[in-house]
Scaffold this motif. Structure first.
Motif, PDB file in Angstrom:
ATOM      1  N   ILE A 152      -8.524  11.832 -10.058  1.00 33.21           N
ATOM      2  CA  ILE A 152      -9.073  11.893 -11.419  1.00 33.21           C
ATOM      3  C   ILE A 152      -7.989  11.547 -12.434  1.00 33.21           C
ATOM      4  CG2 ILE A 152     -10.924  13.505 -10.866  1.00 33.21           C
ATOM      5  CD1 ILE A 152      -9.231  15.777 -11.878  1.00 33.21           C
ATOM      6  N   GLY A 153      -6.729  11.580 -11.988  1.00 32.66           N
ATOM      7  CA  GLY A 153      -5.624  11.177 -12.853  1.00 32.66           C
ATOM      8  C   GLY A 153      -5.602   9.697 -13.145  1.00 32.66           C
ATOM      9  N   GLU A 199       0.826  -1.214   0.000  1.00 35.91           N
ATOM     10  CA  GLU A 199       0.000   0.000   0.000  1.00 35.91           C
ATOM     11  C   GLU A 199       0.859   1.263   0.000  1.00 35.91           C
ATOM     12  OE1 GLU A 199      -3.372   2.546   0.110  1.00 35.91           O
ATOM     13  OE2 GLU A 199      -3.043   0.500  -0.589  1.00 35.91           O
ATOM     14  N   TRP A 200       1.972   1.238   0.711  1.00 36.71           N
ATOM     15  CA  TRP A 200       2.879   2.390   0.682  1.00 36.71           C
ATOM     16  C   TRP A 200       3.366   2.626  -0.744  1.00 36.71           C
ATOM     17  CZ3 TRP A 200       4.724   5.231   5.086  1.00 36.71           C
ATOM     18  CH2 TRP A 200       5.684   6.195   4.775  1.00 36.71           C
ATOM     19  N   GLY A 201       3.744   1.544  -1.404  1.00 37.06           N
ATOM     20  CA  GLY A 201       4.224   1.634  -2.778  1.00 37.06           C
ATOM     21  C   GLY A 201       3.138   2.100  -3.738  1.00 37.06           C
ATOM     22  N   ARG A 202       1.880   1.705  -3.484  1.00 41.29           N
ATOM     23  CA  ARG A 202       0.784   2.151  -4.358  1.00 41.29           C
ATOM     24  C   ARG A 202       0.690   3.671  -4.373  1.00 41.29           C
ATOM     25  NH1 ARG A 202      -4.347   4.031  -4.453  1.00 41.29           N
ATOM     26  NH2 ARG A 202      -4.508   4.203  -2.180  1.00 41.29           N
ATOM     27  N   LEU A 203       0.796   4.278  -3.194  1.00 40.63           N
ATOM     28  CA  LEU A 203       0.701   5.737  -3.124  1.00 40.63           C
ATOM     29  C   LEU A 203       1.932   6.404  -3.737  1.00 40.63           C
ATOM     30  CD1 LEU A 203      -0.916   6.088   0.405  1.00 40.63           C
ATOM     31  CD2 LEU A 203      -1.985   6.579  -1.800  1.00 40.63           C
ATOM     32  N   ASP A 204       3.065   5.706  -3.758  1.00 49.42           N
ATOM     33  CA  ASP A 204       4.231   6.220  -4.476  1.00 49.42           C
ATOM     34  C   ASP A 204       4.042   6.088  -5.980  1.00 49.42           C
ATOM     35  OD1 ASP A 204       5.648   7.042  -2.272  1.00 49.42           O
ATOM     36  OD2 ASP A 204       6.818   5.189  -2.093  1.00 49.42           O
ATOM     37  N   ARG A 205       3.436   4.965  -6.403  1.00 48.64           N
ATOM     38  CA  ARG A 205       3.216   4.749  -7.832  1.00 48.64           C
ATOM     39  C   ARG A 205       2.101   5.634  -8.381  1.00 48.64           C
ATOM     40  NH1 ARG A 205       3.650  -0.454  -5.823  1.00 48.64           N
ATOM     41  NH2 ARG A 205       1.398  -0.800  -5.955  1.00 48.64           N
ATOM     42  N   LEU A 240     -12.520   9.042  -3.632  1.00 50.33           N
ATOM     43  CA  LEU A 240     -13.082  10.322  -3.245  1.00 50.33           C
ATOM     44  C   LEU A 240     -12.701  10.625  -1.797  1.00 50.33           C
ATOM     45  CD1 LEU A 240     -16.708   9.902  -4.676  1.00 50.33           C
ATOM     46  CD2 LEU A 240     -14.728  10.936  -5.803  1.00 50.33           C
ATOM     47  N   LEU A 241     -12.570  11.908  -1.496  1.00 49.00           N
ATOM     48  CA  LEU A 241     -12.270  12.340  -0.132  1.00 49.00           C
ATOM     49  C   LEU A 241     -13.415  13.211   0.368  1.00 49.00           C
ATOM     50  CD1 LEU A 241     -10.202  12.480   2.227  1.00 49.00           C
ATOM     51  CD2 LEU A 241      -9.375  14.613   1.196  1.00 49.00           C
ATOM     52  N   TYR A 242     -14.117  12.710   1.384  1.00 49.69           N
ATOM     53  CA  TYR A 242     -15.172  13.479   2.044  1.00 49.69           C
ATOM     54  C   TYR A 242     -14.547  14.253   3.189  1.00 49.69           C
ATOM     55  CZ  TYR A 242     -19.128  14.548   5.089  1.00 49.69           C
ATOM     56  OH  TYR A 242     -20.050  15.195   5.889  1.00 49.69           O
ATOM     57  N   ILE A 264      -0.574  11.178  -7.492  1.00 45.63           N
ATOM     58  CA  ILE A 264      -1.639  12.178  -7.582  1.00 45.63           C
ATOM     59  C   ILE A 264      -2.575  12.072  -6.386  1.00 45.63           C
ATOM     60  CG2 ILE A 264      -3.585  13.017  -8.945  1.00 45.63           C
ATOM     61  CD1 ILE A 264      -0.849  13.496 -10.211  1.00 45.63           C
ATOM     62  N   GLU A 265      -2.971  10.851  -6.057  1.00 46.21           N
ATOM     63  CA  GLU A 265      -3.923  10.654  -4.964  1.00 46.21           C
ATOM     64  C   GLU A 265      -3.387  11.225  -3.655  1.00 46.21           C
ATOM     65  OE1 GLU A 265      -5.868   7.016  -2.392  1.00 46.21           O
ATOM     66  OE2 GLU A 265      -5.470   6.666  -4.523  1.00 46.21           O
TER      67      GLU A 265
END
Length: 272
Positions: free
Chosen positions: A219-220, A13-19, A262-264, A22-23
């Motif tokens: 959205i990216g 999961e850490w790597g996902r946010l690096d990859r 999405l971020l509420y 944008i998020e």
């Protein structure tokens, strides 16, 4: 819950946010915009603690919880590695539906950027948000992540063999009705729940929150690897303009359905 723990035990999961930077960048932009200048922050369902580390680095006092013991341990190690341990008030293995390890009205702001993805029963989703409400101070700010249903319908149409059983139209139609997704392939993202965009604010307001914003975190996700390479190859200055544009457009309600997350952003009402 065991399937979820097994998935995150093997998923980076850490790597996902690096990859998918944008998020994280978009979320952090809006989190920082609404956060108090200082205070105690809960990162509930924090995974390996990507947001927690950023909060601690910024000087906030952070409490981290996650369902998966391995990820809590990774977060502890990250805090040590980044030398921000002193800004953590605790690392807890806990289910978002049961935060009894935490006291009432303890936090100036609370993040819950993941647990609602995996709670397919409405009663469980309500319980998790009720717990978030309980531990957040009056007028405290909450940041809660959702996955939009229409986006996964479109993703299933675009990449059906990657999202079995949504490689059959009857299954896609059923998913569009229920929002529940259970992957056929073992070890994949499963046991998931996706919200209709128009249901998110009423859902949170029904649990005692005042809605402040709803943001398209990624959205990216529509942009292919080749497209990203094209903009990166144009140089850092041009690429930063892409990031700036996507960050600005994240608050446009017209893009919510095409964002992968999405971020509420809401505020706990003084009384309900």
């Amino acid at each position: 819950m065991n399937n979820i723990i097994d998935y995150y035990n093997s998923f980076d999961e850490w790597g996902r946010l690096d990859r998918e930077p944008i998020e994280f960048q978009v979320n952090w932009h809006y989190i920082k915009k609404y956060l108090p200048q200082n205070g105690n922050i809960l990162d509930n369902g924090a995974g390996p603690g990507k947001y927690s580390m950023k909060l601690a680095t910024e000087g906030y006092k952070v409490t981290l919880t996650d369902l998966t013991p391995k990820l809590v341990e990774i977060a502890k190690n990250k805090a040590h590695e980044l030398k921000v341990e002193q800004n953590f008030n605790g690392f807890h293995t806990a289910d978002a539906r049961d935060l009894t390890v935490l006291e009432d009205e303890q936090f100036d702001a609370s993040l819950m950027l993941g647990p609602l993805y995996h709670l397919q029963e409405e009663a469980d989703r309500i319980q998790a948000v009720e717990e978030l409400y309980r531990v957040t101070k009056r007028d405290g700010i909450v940041f809660v992540a959702f996955m939009p249903r229409i986006r996964h319908v479109l993703t299933s149409l675009l990449h059906p063999e990657n999202w079995k059983p949504n490689n059959e139209m009857d299954n896609i139609a059923q998913f569009a009705q229920t929002g529940c997704f259970n992957h056929e392939d073992e070890g994949r993202f499963t046991g998931a729940y996706y919200f209709n965009v128009e249901e998110i604010k009423p859902f949170m307001e029904g649990q005692g929150f005042e809605s402040l914003a709803l943001i398209g975190s990624n959205i990216g996700a529509l942009v292919s690897s080749d497209n990203w390479s094209y903009w990166r190859d144009k140089g850092e200055n041009e690429f930063e303009k892409v990031i700036k544009l996507l960050t600005e457009k994240a608050s446009d309600p017209n893009v919510l359905g095409i964002s992968s997350h999405l971020l509420y952003i809401g505020k706990k009402k003084s009384n309900i």
